[in-house]
Motif scaffolding. Structure first.
Motif, PDB file in Angstrom:
ATOM      1  N   ILE A 297      46.476  33.683  33.242  1.00 51.14           N
ATOM      2  CA  ILE A 297      47.654  34.516  33.518  1.00 51.14           C
ATOM      3  C   ILE A 297      47.316  35.697  34.440  1.00 51.14           C
ATOM      4  O   ILE A 297      48.123  36.078  35.289  1.00 51.14           O
ATOM      5  N   THR A 298      46.126  36.247  34.293  1.00 55.82           N
ATOM      6  CA  THR A 298      45.745  37.387  35.153  1.00 55.82           C
ATOM      7  C   THR A 298      45.719  36.965  36.616  1.00 55.82           C
ATOM      8  O   THR A 298      46.194  37.685  37.505  1.00 55.82           O
ATOM      9  N   LEU A 299      45.172  35.779  36.866  1.00 56.45           N
ATOM     10  CA  LEU A 299      45.100  35.288  38.240  1.00 56.45           C
ATOM     11  C   LEU A 299      46.489  34.907  38.753  1.00 56.45           C
ATOM     12  O   LEU A 299      46.817  35.116  39.922  1.00 56.45           O
ATOM     13  N   ARG A 300      47.328  34.376  37.860  1.00 66.29           N
ATOM     14  CA  ARG A 300      48.710  34.043  38.244  1.00 66.29           C
ATOM     15  C   ARG A 300      49.481  35.323  38.603  1.00 66.29           C
ATOM     16  O   ARG A 300      50.280  35.331  39.529  1.00 66.29           O
ATOM     17  N   GLU A 301      49.235  36.378  37.828  1.00 69.94           N
ATOM     18  CA  GLU A 301      49.884  37.673  38.139  1.00 69.94           C
ATOM     19  C   GLU A 301      49.497  38.130  39.538  1.00 69.94           C
ATOM     20  O   GLU A 301      50.342  38.546  40.333  1.00 69.94           O
ATOM     21  N   ARG A 302      48.199  38.056  39.808  1.00 69.46           N
ATOM     22  CA  ARG A 302      47.717  38.526  41.124  1.00 69.46           C
ATOM     23  C   ARG A 302      48.366  37.718  42.240  1.00 69.46           C
ATOM     24  O   ARG A 302      48.814  38.269  43.248  1.00 69.46           O
TER      25      ARG A 302
END
Ligand code: NZQ
Ligand code: ZN
Length: 383
Positions: free
Chosen positions: A237-242
């Motif tokens: 999810i962190t990478l998707r947010e970015r």
């Protein structure tokens, strides 16, 4: 710097869970909504149901039009406008990616002004009104959720063209990165390529705007940083947010202050021709045509291309050849096609592409293109 105007009226809600807040915004837009969506992913993964829950919470009536295809077509827009007219809807909610949002923008203008959408797209008629537009983004790529652009195909005229208007900015957009966890790897690759291509289009716009150049380089650096980890872990999810925020910033106006237009857009226009002919996903056309365009323009604008590389690498010695190599190798590394052969297009297809480019007089806004340019660029795209 060139003179510029900053305008972006879209209210953007970003973060995991923001989809649950939609009902708080809905009341002010009217009693009845038209929901627009694509071929089925929003049903499959429950996003449409989650949206309907929000509509029920705010006691908003709704009708729906689903089935918008990637590389959206004018026919779907016309059919959805009929639904809007018959149901006398007050506003529109688009749930999906660029194809759905772009279609919703033109459904809106056609419905509100009672003008055929293609007459608007081709500037034969000027729309004056709109109804409110809300978007719920499910795939990070185009930036359509926070810009005034829409791109549609017309198979009758064999054109895929863009249209931009201040009337097209969504009133509110909801960007919940958890909705993008289901985007498959190939579409994630396409989105990364697209946001980098938007940054490049801004970089090659006319005008000396050093701060915008630096922003552009930072967007590309950020994408190059999260791309591989994300492609190895699509559920992070962190990478998707970015990725989601980077894609929005790449085409919401941030990158072109001080430039003469929103960008050059020559490579996009070349790519749209390929999508029109073979229904090729937008991102794939760009990872093939950008390296080819850069190789063609290398002798004309070596310093400009080298400047991009210097900014990306933070190394004053990076030259134009290395810059092109960095971009092309990055596309290859993430699994994006960089030659027409990679998407099974041959010499015969190349001829078809050339014919359509000539017929539609495809060009960029800063770097104009003619028949000789097309041929050379297409040769680079096959080498
Ligand atoms: O149709 P469904 O079933 O919804 O599936 C879509 C579609 O197959 C799928 N998808 C979307 N969200 C998903 C998902 N699958 C699983 N989980 C999810 N959460 O992804 C596929 C591609 O969708 P699409 O909307 O076509 O992608 P994208 O956002 O890349 O939009 C591309 C279109 O936008 C135009 C392009 O030319 C192309 O037509 N562009 C629009 C721009 C703008 N308005 O500013 C600028 C761009 O340069 C671009 O030209
Ligand atoms: Zn694009």
């Amino acid at each position: 710097m060139e003179n510029f105007t900053v305008y972006n009226p879209t209210k953007l809600h970003f973060g995991v869970g923001v989809i649950s807040n939609i009902h708080q915004s809905l009341k002010k837009y009217g009693k009845k909504a038209l929901i627009i969506y694509g071929k089925g992913s929003v049903k499959k993964y429950g996003y449409l149901d989650a949206l309907k829950k929000q509509l029920n919470l705010s006691k908003t009536e709704y009708v729906e039009y689903g089935g918008i295809k990637p590389n959206p077509v004018i026919d779907d827009v016309r059919k959805a406008v009929e639904v809007a007219k018959n149901e006398k809807i007050d506003f529109i909610i688009a749930i999906g990616g660029g194809s759905v949002i772009d279609s919703a923008k033109m459904i809106n203008l056609s419905y509100a002004n009672n003008i055929d959408a293609w007459d608007i797209m081709t500037y034969r008629e000027i729309p004056k009104k709109r109804v409110p537009l809300i978007t719920v983004l499910t795939i990070a790529a185009t930036g359509s959720e926070m810009n005034g652009a829409a791109v549609l195909q017309n198979p009758k005229t064999m054109q895929k063209i863009g249209y931009a208007s201040e009337l097209n900015y969504p009133d509110e957009s909801f960007l919940d990165p958890s909705l993008t966890l289901t985007v498959p790897k190939d579409q994630t690759i396409n989105g990364i390529v697209d946001l980098i291509a938007h940054s490049l289009e801004a970089f090659f716009a006319y005008g000396d705007a050093p701060l915008s150049d630096r922003f552009i380089a930072q967007v590309i650096i950020e994408a190059m940083d999260f791309a591989e980890p994300l492609l190895n872990n699509l559920k992070n999810i962190t990478l998707r947010e970015r990725m989601m925020w980077t894609a929005t910033v790449a085409l919401n106006g941030t990158l072109y202050a001080g430039k003469a237009s929103s960008g050059d857009w020559g490579v996009h226009a070349l790519g749209h021709t390929i999508s029109m002919l073979y229904d090729t996903p937008h991102g794939q056309t760009l990872s093939i045509m950008y390296p080819a365009w850069l190789k063609h323009f290398k002798s004309k604008i070596p310093e400009r291309i080298a400047k991009l590389g210097k900014l990306i690498t933070a190394n004053k010695n990076t030259n134009e050849d290395q810059t092109i190599e960095i971009i092309e190798n990055f596309f290859k590394k993430i699994g994006a096609p960089t030659r027409l052969q990679d998407i099974n297009l041959t010499e015969n297809h190349k001829k078809q592409i050339l014919e359509l480019l000539i017929k539609n007089k495809v060009s960029g806004m800063n770097f104009s293109l003619d028949e000789k340019d097309y041929e050379k660029i297409l040769n680079f795209a096959m080498q």
